[in-house]
Design an enzyme around this catalytic site. Structure first.
Site, PDB file in Angstrom:
ATOM      1  N   ASP A   1      -3.127 -18.098   2.334  1.00 55.46           N
ATOM      2  CA  ASP A   1      -4.025 -18.799   1.716  1.00 55.46           C
ATOM      3  C   ASP A   1      -4.601 -20.158   2.957  1.00 55.46           C
ATOM      4  O   ASP A   1      -6.098 -19.843   2.941  1.00 55.46           O
ATOM      5  CB  ASP A   1      -3.740 -19.569   0.380  1.00 55.46           C
ATOM      6  CG  ASP A   1      -2.368 -20.175   0.367  1.00 55.46           C
ATOM      7  OD1 ASP A   1      -1.687 -19.831   1.489  1.00 55.46           O
ATOM      8  OD2 ASP A   1      -1.980 -20.729  -0.497  1.00 55.46           O
TER       9      ASP A   1
ATOM     10  N   LYS B   1       3.614 -15.578   3.171  1.00 58.36           N
ATOM     11  CA  LYS B   1       3.371 -16.251   1.868  1.00 58.36           C
ATOM     12  C   LYS B   1       4.795 -16.545   1.531  1.00 58.36           C
ATOM     13  O   LYS B   1       5.429 -16.048   0.272  1.00 58.36           O
ATOM     14  CB  LYS B   1       2.648 -15.442   0.728  1.00 58.36           C
ATOM     15  CG  LYS B   1       2.169 -16.146  -0.525  1.00 58.36           C
ATOM     16  CD  LYS B   1       1.210 -17.363  -0.521  1.00 58.36           C
ATOM     17  CE  LYS B   1       1.122 -17.938  -1.715  1.00 58.36           C
ATOM     18  NZ  LYS B   1       0.132 -19.320  -1.425  1.00 58.36           N
TER      19      LYS B   1
ATOM     20  N   ASP C   1     -11.024  -8.403   7.628  1.00 60.02           N
ATOM     21  CA  ASP C   1     -12.434  -8.418   7.405  1.00 60.02           C
ATOM     22  C   ASP C   1     -13.134  -9.788   7.078  1.00 60.02           C
ATOM     23  O   ASP C   1     -14.490  -9.877   7.628  1.00 60.02           O
ATOM     24  CB  ASP C   1     -12.448  -7.848   5.820  1.00 60.02           C
ATOM     25  CG  ASP C   1     -12.720  -6.202   5.841  1.00 60.02           C
ATOM     26  OD1 ASP C   1     -12.321  -5.763   6.798  1.00 60.02           O
ATOM     27  OD2 ASP C   1     -13.289  -5.543   4.727  1.00 60.02           O
TER      28      ASP C   1
ATOM     29  N   ASP D   1      -5.482  -6.524   5.956  1.00 59.29           N
ATOM     30  CA  ASP D   1      -6.571  -5.924   5.649  1.00 59.29           C
ATOM     31  C   ASP D   1      -7.617  -6.992   5.168  1.00 59.29           C
ATOM     32  O   ASP D   1      -8.720  -6.836   5.603  1.00 59.29           O
ATOM     33  CB  ASP D   1      -6.079  -4.857   4.540  1.00 59.29           C
ATOM     34  CG  ASP D   1      -7.260  -4.092   3.965  1.00 59.29           C
ATOM     35  OD1 ASP D   1      -8.113  -3.753   4.802  1.00 59.29           O
ATOM     36  OD2 ASP D   1      -6.950  -3.243   2.851  1.00 59.29           O
TER      37      ASP D   1
ATOM     38  N   TYR E   1       0.953  -1.319   0.031  1.00 58.16           N
ATOM     39  CA  TYR E   1      -0.055  -0.027  -0.030  1.00 58.16           C
ATOM     40  C   TYR E   1       0.926   1.406   0.074  1.00 58.16           C
ATOM     41  O   TYR E   1       0.419   2.299  -0.142  1.00 58.16           O
ATOM     42  CB  TYR E   1      -0.986   0.140   1.358  1.00 58.16           C
ATOM     43  CG  TYR E   1      -1.911  -1.068   1.186  1.00 58.16           C
ATOM     44  CD1 TYR E   1      -2.103  -1.939   0.134  1.00 58.16           C
ATOM     45  CD2 TYR E   1      -2.869  -1.189   2.228  1.00 58.16           C
ATOM     46  CE1 TYR E   1      -3.156  -2.786   0.086  1.00 58.16           C
ATOM     47  CE2 TYR E   1      -3.863  -2.102   2.209  1.00 58.16           C
ATOM     48  CZ  TYR E   1      -4.030  -3.022   1.222  1.00 58.16           C
ATOM     49  OH  TYR E   1      -4.959  -3.845   1.243  1.00 58.16           O
TER      50      TYR E   1
END
Ligand code: NAD
Length: 366
Positions: A223, A191, A251, A247, A142
């Protein structure tokens, strides 16, 4: 105590939900003899409309000079086509960066009375969920360099995801310290089978894990983490991860609790200054209708008292008040049971309340 709070109400439901949190803080001030003063600063779309920028330099100065910041939400369809430099979200990233808010704490708690509001089966969530995601907030993709260029006649977009060892260590320490104060269990999400940044992340976390030998530590690929959060969420206590993974996963985790409107968050710096906000957005679809759930914002205010002001008893008071109000059967529309009423009180009575009614009910319990 005297505390100066900057309120960034923002767009959409932002002004409605922050008003309820301020209402609750008012009761706390009276009960415990504190003085909270408020500076209101425009942020996001409303600031773009008024000043042409998502936050003014003066507004940023006010945030920096306060003891803490309470944020509603920014954005909405009206500003979707703004150029990247003046988009509403730009202000959030700027405040996080300017205030050095590198650690985002997102607790996910399933209130017992809301078990049936969770989309997961009772056998998965029946035992309750109480986990906390520690998300790195000022690094990664980001904030890395980004560009769109034309290559061989077509557009090619690039976002770079940089992480330095000190950024990883800094968030890692927050996560280990948080785990020490909870159930002493930390899961690091990365990851590392694909990303170079994740390999550095994992190496740094392992170094810290040697220091915090009383914390049970494990790694998980992002994942798999997404899958395990649905399959068996109670296996987790504290999860730590980089900005974008955090992020998305937070959620996902929020839905385990029934509604994104229930979820608070704290963004912390290395000092006591923090920014506190619900994890949801500006909900333009319900803005101005007095039907938003203010609980995520009210619980964010409780986190502000706990983490920035060292007012643990006052924070407990707010959290207990929320519990009691839910126990009494009051529900905003998003957590109102649609069918069998099984997430209501023991006698099955549940009543729909507005955003402002919910705020008043919580305040009245303090
Ligand atoms: P959203 O979180 O605003 O809404 C998603 C859904 O959840 C909607 O149906 C909404 O009505 C519902 N919802 C959200 N908060 C609620 C609450 N407190 N009570 C009841 N229902 C609630 O996400 P979105 O629709 O993807 O985004 C809307 C705008 O918000 C966009 O402009 C987006 O960029 C912005 N946004 C801002 C933030 C922030 O300010 N931190 C975060 C996410 C999205």
């Amino acid at each position: 105590m005297n505390k100066k709070i900057t309120v960034l109400a923002g767009d959409g439901i932002g002004p409605e939900i922050t008003a309820e949190a301020v209402k609750v803080l008012g009761r706390i001030a009276v009960k415990y003899g504190h003085v909270f003063s408020y500076d209101y600063v425009d942020i996001g779309g409303c600031s773009i409309d008024r000043y042409g920028v998502p936050i003014t330099d003066e507004g940023m100065k006010i945030c920096k000079s306060s003891d803490s910041v309470l944020l509603g939400a920014v954005g909405g369809p009206k500003w979707d086509d703004c150029p990247p430099a003046v988009r509403p979200e730009k202000a959030l990233l700027a405040v996080r960066k300017e205030l050095g808010l590198f650690a985002n704490l997102r607790p996910t708690k399933l209130f017992p009375r809301l078990a049936a509001a969770s989309p997961l089966k009772k056998r998965i969530v029946g035992g309750g969920i109480d986990l906390l995601i520690v998300r790195e907030l000022t690094g990664g993709v980001y904030f890395g360099p980004k560009k769109t260029e034309t290559v061989n006649g077509e557009s090619v977009a690039t976002d770079v995801m940089p992480y330095s060892e000190h950024e990883i260590e800094r968030i890692g320490r927050v996560a280990f310290e948080t785990a020490v104060k909870r159930r002493k269990k930390l899961t690091s999400v990365d990851k590392a089978n694909v990303l170079e940044t994740s390999r550095l992340w994992r190496k740094t976390m392992h170094r810290l894990a040697d220091e915090y030998s009383d914390v049970e530590y494990n790694d998980i690929l992002v994942d798999n983490a997404a899958m395990q959060l649905i399959k068996n969420p109670s296996q987790f206590d504290v999860l730590v991860t980089e900005n974008m993974f955090g992020d998305i996963l937070s959620d996902e985790a929020s839905m385990l609790t029934g509604s994104i409107g229930m979820m608070p968050s704290a963004s912390l710096s290395s000092g006591t200054l923090g920014m506190y906000e619900p994890i949801h957005g500006s909900a333009p679809d319900i803005a101005g209708l007095d039907m938003a759930n203010p609980i995520g914002t009210v619980l964010s205010a409780a986190m502000m008292l706990r983490y920035s002001f060292g007012m643990a008893a006052e924070a407990d008071d707010i959290e207990n008040a929320v519990n009691e109000v839910l126990d009494s059967g009051a529900r905003t529309a998003d957590i109102m049971p649609s069918d069998d009423g099984s997430c209501c009180t023991a006698d099955g009575s549940c009543r729909k309340v507005s955003c402002s009614e919910m705020g008043s009910l919580i305040a009245d319990r303090i």
